[in-house]
Scaffold this motif. Sequence first.
Motif, PDB file in Angstrom:
ATOM      1  N   SER A  26       1.058  -1.042   0.357  1.00  0.00           N
ATOM      2  CA  SER A  26       0.573  -0.030  -0.493  1.00  0.00           C
ATOM      3  C   SER A  26       0.891   0.727   0.231  1.00  0.00           C
ATOM      4  O   SER A  26       0.384   2.281  -0.632  1.00  0.00           O
ATOM      5  CB  SER A  26      -1.201   0.261   1.406  1.00  0.00           C
ATOM      6  OG  SER A  26      -2.034  -0.580   1.421  1.00  0.00           O
ATOM      7  N   LEU A  27       1.965   0.981   0.337  1.00  0.00           N
ATOM      8  CA  LEU A  27       3.026   2.779   0.720  1.00  0.00           C
ATOM      9  C   LEU A  27       3.554   2.965  -0.583  1.00  0.00           C
ATOM     10  O   LEU A  27       3.749   3.756  -0.766  1.00  0.00           O
ATOM     11  CB  LEU A  27       3.417   2.063   1.982  1.00  0.00           C
ATOM     12  CG  LEU A  27       4.266   3.530   2.624  1.00  0.00           C
ATOM     13  CD1 LEU A  27       3.565   4.639   2.592  1.00  0.00           C
ATOM     14  CD2 LEU A  27       4.868   3.113   3.846  1.00  0.00           C
ATOM     15  N   LEU A  28       4.310   1.583  -1.168  1.00  0.00           N
ATOM     16  CA  LEU A  28       5.105   1.542  -2.330  1.00  0.00           C
ATOM     17  C   LEU A  28       4.113   1.965  -3.514  1.00  0.00           C
ATOM     18  O   LEU A  28       3.966   2.428  -4.540  1.00  0.00           O
ATOM     19  CB  LEU A  28       5.550   0.123  -2.578  1.00  0.00           C
ATOM     20  CG  LEU A  28       7.046   0.415  -1.989  1.00  0.00           C
ATOM     21  CD1 LEU A  28       7.320  -1.122  -2.088  1.00  0.00           C
ATOM     22  CD2 LEU A  28       7.469   0.847  -1.786  1.00  0.00           C
ATOM     23  N   ILE A  29       2.581   1.691  -3.432  1.00  0.00           N
ATOM     24  CA  ILE A  29       1.659   2.593  -4.218  1.00  0.00           C
ATOM     25  C   ILE A  29       1.436   3.110  -4.250  1.00  0.00           C
ATOM     26  O   ILE A  29       1.659   4.171  -5.093  1.00  0.00           O
ATOM     27  CB  ILE A  29       0.141   1.060  -4.317  1.00  0.00           C
ATOM     28  CG1 ILE A  29       0.183  -0.297  -4.856  1.00  0.00           C
ATOM     29  CG2 ILE A  29      -1.059   1.986  -5.194  1.00  0.00           C
ATOM     30  CD1 ILE A  29      -0.873  -0.931  -4.763  1.00  0.00           C
ATOM     31  N   VAL A  30       1.448   4.770  -3.288  1.00  0.00           N
ATOM     32  CA  VAL A  30       1.139   5.574  -2.969  1.00  0.00           C
ATOM     33  C   VAL A  30       2.526   6.614  -3.365  1.00  0.00           C
ATOM     34  O   VAL A  30       2.408   7.215  -3.921  1.00  0.00           O
ATOM     35  CB  VAL A  30       0.995   5.380  -1.541  1.00  0.00           C
ATOM     36  CG1 VAL A  30       0.785   8.076  -0.901  1.00  0.00           C
ATOM     37  CG2 VAL A  30      -0.635   5.370  -1.084  1.00  0.00           C
ATOM     38  N   PHE A  34       2.825   9.157  -6.084  1.00  0.00           N
ATOM     39  CA  PHE A  34       3.207  10.056  -6.091  1.00  0.00           C
ATOM     40  C   PHE A  34       4.046  10.527  -7.468  1.00  0.00           C
ATOM     41  O   PHE A  34       3.971  12.049  -7.690  1.00  0.00           O
ATOM     42  CB  PHE A  34       3.947  10.548  -4.782  1.00  0.00           C
ATOM     43  CG  PHE A  34       3.186  11.215  -3.676  1.00  0.00           C
ATOM     44  CD1 PHE A  34       2.246  12.223  -4.185  1.00  0.00           C
ATOM     45  CD2 PHE A  34       3.077  10.620  -2.283  1.00  0.00           C
ATOM     46  CE1 PHE A  34       1.592  12.989  -2.657  1.00  0.00           C
ATOM     47  CE2 PHE A  34       2.393  10.801  -1.688  1.00  0.00           C
ATOM     48  CZ  PHE A  34       1.316  11.987  -1.601  1.00  0.00           C
ATOM     49  N   ASP A  35       4.759   9.494  -7.859  1.00  0.00           N
ATOM     50  CA  ASP A  35       5.368  10.025  -9.296  1.00  0.00           C
ATOM     51  C   ASP A  35       5.000   9.851 -10.298  1.00  0.00           C
ATOM     52  O   ASP A  35       5.845   9.522 -11.344  1.00  0.00           O
ATOM     53  CB  ASP A  35       6.710   8.830  -8.583  1.00  0.00           C
ATOM     54  CG  ASP A  35       7.633   8.350  -7.675  1.00  0.00           C
ATOM     55  OD1 ASP A  35       8.045   9.670  -7.259  1.00  0.00           O
ATOM     56  OD2 ASP A  35       8.609   7.667  -7.303  1.00  0.00           O
ATOM     57  N   SER A  89      -2.591  14.334   0.889  1.00  0.00           N
ATOM     58  CA  SER A  89      -1.710  14.759   2.278  1.00  0.00           C
ATOM     59  C   SER A  89      -0.824  13.441   3.161  1.00  0.00           C
ATOM     60  O   SER A  89      -0.513  13.933   3.888  1.00  0.00           O
ATOM     61  CB  SER A  89      -2.972  14.825   3.239  1.00  0.00           C
ATOM     62  OG  SER A  89      -4.050  13.726   3.608  1.00  0.00           O
ATOM     63  N   LEU A  90      -0.468  12.363   1.228  1.00  0.00           N
ATOM     64  CA  LEU A  90       0.067  11.675   2.404  1.00  0.00           C
ATOM     65  C   LEU A  90       1.955  11.822   2.613  1.00  0.00           C
ATOM     66  O   LEU A  90       2.160  11.342   2.668  1.00  0.00           O
ATOM     67  CB  LEU A  90       0.253   9.860   2.587  1.00  0.00           C
ATOM     68  CG  LEU A  90      -1.041   9.845   3.108  1.00  0.00           C
ATOM     69  CD1 LEU A  90      -1.506   8.336   2.198  1.00  0.00           C
ATOM     70  CD2 LEU A  90      -1.074   9.191   4.288  1.00  0.00           C
ATOM     71  N   PHE A  91       2.467  13.417   1.921  1.00  0.00           N
ATOM     72  CA  PHE A  91       3.151  13.202   1.370  1.00  0.00           C
ATOM     73  C   PHE A  91       3.829  13.249   2.471  1.00  0.00           C
ATOM     74  O   PHE A  91       5.031  13.540   1.920  1.00  0.00           O
ATOM     75  CB  PHE A  91       2.777  14.825   0.466  1.00  0.00           C
ATOM     76  CG  PHE A  91       4.512  15.661  -0.633  1.00  0.00           C
ATOM     77  CD1 PHE A  91       5.358  14.756  -1.225  1.00  0.00           C
ATOM     78  CD2 PHE A  91       5.084  16.531   0.367  1.00  0.00           C
ATOM     79  CE1 PHE A  91       6.290  14.941  -1.598  1.00  0.00           C
ATOM     80  CE2 PHE A  91       6.405  16.851  -0.004  1.00  0.00           C
ATOM     81  CZ  PHE A  91       6.578  16.409  -1.213  1.00  0.00           C
TER      82      PHE A  91
END
Length: 153
Positions: A26-30, A34-35, A89-91
């Motif tokens: 999940s974190l790597l998808i986010v 962003f990329d 907002s997770l940036f």
Amino acid sequence: MATAAPVNDQPCPVARSVDLIGDRWSLLIVRDAFDGMRRFSDFQRSLGVARNILSDRLKKLVDAGVLETEAAAEGSAYQAYVLTPRGQSLFPVVLALRQWGESNLFKPGEAHSLLLDKATGQPVPPLRVLDAQGHELRPAQTWVRKLDAGDEA
């Protein structure tokens, strides 16, 4: 902004956050969103994750309001996944993990990626937590207050 239903009923915001985005995929998808990644096949190629796992994590992130789907292109049957304002907002979370990793998990001179400010071309400065007066806030200068339902922060 309306909030999505909590992913669990734990009263700890860290526990709820980790339940949603704390797993590797999940974190790597986010991070990939962003990329600029938007398509299922691009996420799969980047992550090397099984299709069923990727599909599950994307659905979870969409259901939680972190990502939303839209048509990939006019007349295309494919969906694109884009960050919502909640996802955007997770940036600082992704940035904090990136900068911690850069500082603690690489040997001097070891190859790694670097996040740059588009306007200046310079590395993004280290993230700092500031108090209301703009001074750096250290962990020992904080405490947790438990709130009951209906309490104001």
